[in-house]
Write a protein that holds these residues in place. Sequence first.
Motif, PDB file in Angstrom:
ATOM      1  N   ALA A 167       6.767  62.495  12.359  1.00 61.59           N
ATOM      2  CA  ALA A 167       7.192  62.214  11.052  1.00 61.59           C
ATOM      3  C   ALA A 167       7.478  63.293   9.920  1.00 61.59           C
ATOM      4  N   ALA A 168       6.592  64.242  10.026  1.00 62.09           N
ATOM      5  CA  ALA A 168       6.672  65.276   9.078  1.00 62.09           C
ATOM      6  C   ALA A 168       7.741  66.210   9.305  1.00 62.09           C
ATOM      7  N   VAL A 169       7.893  66.474  10.984  1.00 63.48           N
ATOM      8  CA  VAL A 169       8.857  67.331  11.205  1.00 63.48           C
ATOM      9  C   VAL A 169      10.315  66.553  10.891  1.00 63.48           C
ATOM     10  N   ALA A 170      10.361  65.255  11.435  1.00 60.55           N
ATOM     11  CA  ALA A 170      11.620  64.890  10.966  1.00 60.55           C
ATOM     12  C   ALA A 170      12.156  64.849   9.459  1.00 60.55           C
ATOM     13  N   SER A 179      22.546  64.369   2.013  1.00 64.10           N
ATOM     14  CA  SER A 179      22.925  62.933   2.496  1.00 64.10           C
ATOM     15  C   SER A 179      24.054  62.735   2.821  1.00 64.10           C
ATOM     16  N   GLY A 180      24.171  62.354   4.054  1.00 63.38           N
ATOM     17  CA  GLY A 180      25.552  61.815   4.851  1.00 63.38           C
ATOM     18  C   GLY A 180      26.101  62.965   5.365  1.00 63.38           C
ATOM     19  N   LYS A 181      25.691  64.117   5.585  1.00 63.94           N
ATOM     20  CA  LYS A 181      26.163  65.391   6.336  1.00 63.94           C
ATOM     21  C   LYS A 181      26.402  65.156   7.698  1.00 63.94           C
ATOM     22  N   TYR A 182      25.003  64.622   8.273  1.00 69.24           N
ATOM     23  CA  TYR A 182      24.862  64.429   9.837  1.00 69.24           C
ATOM     24  C   TYR A 182      24.537  62.984   9.948  1.00 69.24           C
ATOM     25  N   PRO A 183      25.264  62.123   9.837  1.00 73.82           N
ATOM     26  CA  PRO A 183      25.067  60.496   9.992  1.00 73.82           C
ATOM     27  C   PRO A 183      24.431  60.171  11.055  1.00 73.82           C
ATOM     28  N   HIS A 184      24.733  60.630  12.187  1.00 72.78           N
ATOM     29  CA  HIS A 184      24.065  60.200  13.455  1.00 72.78           C
ATOM     30  C   HIS A 184      22.679  60.560  13.557  1.00 72.78           C
ATOM     31  N   LEU A 185      22.660  61.964  13.311  1.00 73.19           N
ATOM     32  CA  LEU A 185      21.248  62.507  13.301  1.00 73.19           C
ATOM     33  C   LEU A 185      20.152  61.646  12.501  1.00 73.19           C
ATOM     34  N   THR A 186      20.668  61.269  11.295  1.00 72.77           N
ATOM     35  CA  THR A 186      20.267  60.571  10.263  1.00 72.77           C
ATOM     36  C   THR A 186      19.470  59.206  10.835  1.00 72.77           C
ATOM     37  N   GLU A 187      20.637  58.733  11.323  1.00 71.77           N
ATOM     38  CA  GLU A 187      20.626  57.145  11.927  1.00 71.77           C
ATOM     39  C   GLU A 187      19.242  57.254  12.873  1.00 71.77           C
ATOM     40  N   GLU A 191      16.194  55.270  12.218  1.00 67.73           N
ATOM     41  CA  GLU A 191      15.788  53.872  12.771  1.00 67.73           C
ATOM     42  C   GLU A 191      15.029  53.937  14.104  1.00 67.73           C
ATOM     43  N   HIS A 192      14.872  55.178  14.576  1.00 68.08           N
ATOM     44  CA  HIS A 192      14.290  55.402  15.709  1.00 68.08           C
ATOM     45  C   HIS A 192      12.723  56.199  15.625  1.00 68.08           C
TER      46      HIS A 192
END
Length: 222
Positions: A167-170, A179-187, A191-192
């Motif tokens: 969690a800390a690394v993420a 925000s919104g720059k890498y939407p799939h990586l953020t998702e 969410e996982h």
Amino acid sequence: MTPQDGRRPRARLNRNLVLRAAITLADATGLESLTMRKLGVELGVEAMSLYNHVANKDDLLDGMIDSVFSEIALPPEGADWISSMRGRAISAREVLARHPWATGLMGSRTTPGPATLRHHDAVIGTLRTAGFSVAMAAHAFSAVDSYLYGFALQEASLPFDTPEDTAAVAQTILSQFSSGKYPHLTELAIEHVLQPGYAYRDEFEFGLDLILEGLERSRTTG
């Protein structure tokens, strides 16, 4: 007889004690730090006395790898091949997580020991008993172990060990871009990876099951 200074008498040195001490040292500090001198210090003996039990550094590594193989659960007789291979692969990943230095050496030894040979023979026997041809058994063994060792190498190289570290690394990575720059990586992270109980090691079984299911289709249609 206990020495007058109160110390416990040192166990008589043998090959197994040398190998276990070498494994413990490699687990703690990495294989690159393992020398005969340091191993002698660990055992409380002169380095030269180790050569009464191992011929040289290669013989030491051969014995260490054979000991690691002996920790992996063998496929049980009489069980179906998928559960047998699955259990063996999961056991192997757990063993390699304990001994990450061993991953790159498991297939490299030219003089494998009895535990290594017994392990390979049992795996091949499980596949042959299940009806795999010799060639298909070789393909299956290679496919499973390529995934197993690749996953173990990747797991060992990750910059986190616990869910808290993950969690800390993420969070650190996410904080480095807007925000919104890498939407799939953020998702994926939110969410996982950042979900309670996430552990990267759990990804192993998903990929393993895909491989075993594919091999089962090849076995029944080949």
